[in-house]
Design a protein around this motif. Sequence first.
Motif, PDB file in Angstrom:
ATOM      1  N   ILE A 226      32.992  49.773  32.765  1.00 28.60           N
ATOM      2  CA  ILE A 226      34.063  50.353  33.592  1.00 28.60           C
ATOM      3  C   ILE A 226      33.424  51.255  34.654  1.00 28.60           C
ATOM      4  O   ILE A 226      32.683  52.173  34.316  1.00 28.60           O
ATOM      5  N   PRO A 227      33.690  50.996  35.920  1.00 31.31           N
ATOM      6  CA  PRO A 227      33.018  51.780  36.966  1.00 31.31           C
ATOM      7  C   PRO A 227      33.582  53.187  37.085  1.00 31.31           C
ATOM      8  O   PRO A 227      34.704  53.462  36.665  1.00 31.31           O
ATOM      9  N   ARG A 228      32.784  54.072  37.659  1.00 33.25           N
ATOM     10  CA  ARG A 228      33.295  55.383  38.059  1.00 33.25           C
ATOM     11  C   ARG A 228      34.313  55.147  39.162  1.00 33.25           C
ATOM     12  O   ARG A 228      34.034  54.403  40.091  1.00 33.25           O
ATOM     13  N   SER A 229      35.497  55.734  39.071  1.00 34.29           N
ATOM     14  CA  SER A 229      36.526  55.389  40.042  1.00 34.29           C
ATOM     15  C   SER A 229      37.529  56.519  40.219  1.00 34.29           C
ATOM     16  O   SER A 229      38.066  57.046  39.247  1.00 34.29           O
ATOM     17  N   VAL A 230      37.750  56.878  41.469  1.00 30.88           N
ATOM     18  CA  VAL A 230      38.739  57.913  41.781  1.00 30.88           C
ATOM     19  C   VAL A 230      40.134  57.447  41.357  1.00 30.88           C
ATOM     20  O   VAL A 230      40.934  58.224  40.839  1.00 30.88           O
ATOM     21  N   ARG A 231      40.423  56.162  41.544  1.00 30.67           N
ATOM     22  CA  ARG A 231      41.758  55.654  41.221  1.00 30.67           C
ATOM     23  C   ARG A 231      42.057  55.804  39.731  1.00 30.67           C
ATOM     24  O   ARG A 231      43.177  56.129  39.341  1.00 30.67           O
ATOM     25  N   ILE A 232      41.039  55.547  38.900  1.00 31.14           N
ATOM     26  CA  ILE A 232      41.236  55.697  37.445  1.00 31.14           C
ATOM     27  C   ILE A 232      41.597  57.139  37.111  1.00 31.14           C
ATOM     28  O   ILE A 232      42.498  57.412  36.328  1.00 31.14           O
ATOM     29  N   SER A 233      40.886  58.102  37.732  1.00 29.68           N
ATOM     30  CA  SER A 233      41.151  59.503  37.379  1.00 29.68           C
ATOM     31  C   SER A 233      42.422  60.046  38.027  1.00 29.68           C
ATOM     32  O   SER A 233      43.025  60.984  37.523  1.00 29.68           O
ATOM     33  N   GLU A 234      42.861  59.456  39.149  1.00 31.32           N
ATOM     34  CA  GLU A 234      44.100  59.908  39.797  1.00 31.32           C
ATOM     35  C   GLU A 234      45.354  59.469  39.039  1.00 31.32           C
ATOM     36  O   GLU A 234      46.354  60.192  39.000  1.00 31.32           O
ATOM     37  N   ALA A 235      45.299  58.268  38.441  1.00 30.09           N
ATOM     38  CA  ALA A 235      46.505  57.640  37.886  1.00 30.09           C
ATOM     39  C   ALA A 235      47.305  58.534  36.924  1.00 30.09           C
ATOM     40  O   ALA A 235      48.533  58.616  37.043  1.00 30.09           O
ATOM     41  N   PRO A 236      46.643  59.237  35.944  1.00 29.56           N
ATOM     42  CA  PRO A 236      47.447  60.014  34.978  1.00 29.56           C
ATOM     43  C   PRO A 236      48.309  61.099  35.621  1.00 29.56           C
ATOM     44  O   PRO A 236      49.371  61.430  35.102  1.00 29.56           O
ATOM     45  N   SER A 237      47.868  61.650  36.763  1.00 29.20           N
ATOM     46  CA  SER A 237      48.668  62.714  37.382  1.00 29.20           C
ATOM     47  C   SER A 237      49.991  62.158  37.936  1.00 29.20           C
ATOM     48  O   SER A 237      50.902  62.908  38.250  1.00 29.20           O
ATOM     49  N   TYR A 238      50.072  60.821  38.021  1.00 30.25           N
ATOM     50  CA  TYR A 238      51.330  60.175  38.420  1.00 30.25           C
ATOM     51  C   TYR A 238      52.063  59.595  37.210  1.00 30.25           C
ATOM     52  O   TYR A 238      53.003  58.818  37.357  1.00 30.25           O
ATOM     53  N   GLY A 239      51.598  59.955  36.004  1.00 31.58           N
ATOM     54  CA  GLY A 239      52.220  59.438  34.780  1.00 31.58           C
ATOM     55  C   GLY A 239      52.049  57.941  34.643  1.00 31.58           C
ATOM     56  O   GLY A 239      52.923  57.249  34.133  1.00 31.58           O
ATOM     57  N   GLN A 240      50.893  57.446  35.110  1.00 36.84           N
ATOM     58  CA  GLN A 240      50.647  56.013  35.064  1.00 36.84           C
ATOM     59  C   GLN A 240      49.222  55.717  34.599  1.00 36.84           C
ATOM     60  O   GLN A 240      48.339  56.560  34.687  1.00 36.84           O
ATOM     61  N   THR A 241      49.015  54.484  34.137  1.00 32.41           N
ATOM     62  CA  THR A 241      47.662  53.975  33.956  1.00 32.41           C
ATOM     63  C   THR A 241      47.216  53.410  35.303  1.00 32.41           C
ATOM     64  O   THR A 241      48.038  53.174  36.191  1.00 32.41           O
TER      65      THR A 241
END
Length: 274
Positions: A226-241
């Motif tokens: 699994i790559p390092r990714s800003v999108r992965i870390s941003e998602a939970p703050s929107y209540g999403q995967t």
Amino acid sequence: MGRASEGLPRPERTRVMVVANQKGGVGKTTSTVNLAAALAMHGARVLVIDLDPQGNASTALGVDHHAGTPSIYEVLVEGRDLAEVVQPVRDVEGLFCAPATIDLAGAEIELVSLVARESRLQRAIAAYEQPLDYILIDCPPSLGLLTVNALVAGAEVVIPIQCEYYALEGLGQLLRNVELVRAHLNPSLGVSTILLTMYDARTRLASQVAQEVRDHFPDEVLPTAIPRSVRISEAPSYGQTVMTYDPGSTGALSYLEAAREMALRGVAKAKEEV
């Protein structure tokens, strides 16, 4: 959002998978929720059990877990039915969550005096009657009674390992605990899957760590990292995967592929055992 892809073989019986690593910050919760969402998008019925008092898995799945919400705490400590606390995840068909509330922080202490304290989660899962293909249990970053309950309830341990310095640090202790639980409480437990997370293809360190982990665990490491990714870390703050937040991102596609590998491996292993 519905299902991205059908056609993955479904397991013959529910696979109960414990996502554990007592080292924090390795992508444990992130991997739990994204693998679960990816499996559901492949057509599986999946339950995430949030056993971490911080409730980050519940947050990422957009599931209500404020104080007073019926949660996994009532299941473990008060013997409530699991079916009474499970909530459907809004964005992904076939995905469900048993949330954690802050009450769970006291459960470690409260469980100590209870009868069969190590197997309360196992009993709750055994009594759950809804058909499921996968149960993924997100453990707290510790090796206390909550994690022991998960290890007694599960058959497979999934270990996310960060591709950074000291990646294997603390892993020996987790593996010893898995062995102890297997010897005394759950003979069917084993490490089935190791997932490399936060992989940065630009650094030599990441590829060295990945190679070291693959050398140690040739059969358990999934091919997809699994790559390092800003999108992965941003998602939970929107209540999403990341699977629904940015389905075309490299992070989402990597989790989709890792989930596919995990599903196919499980089917292959089941055939070997027949």
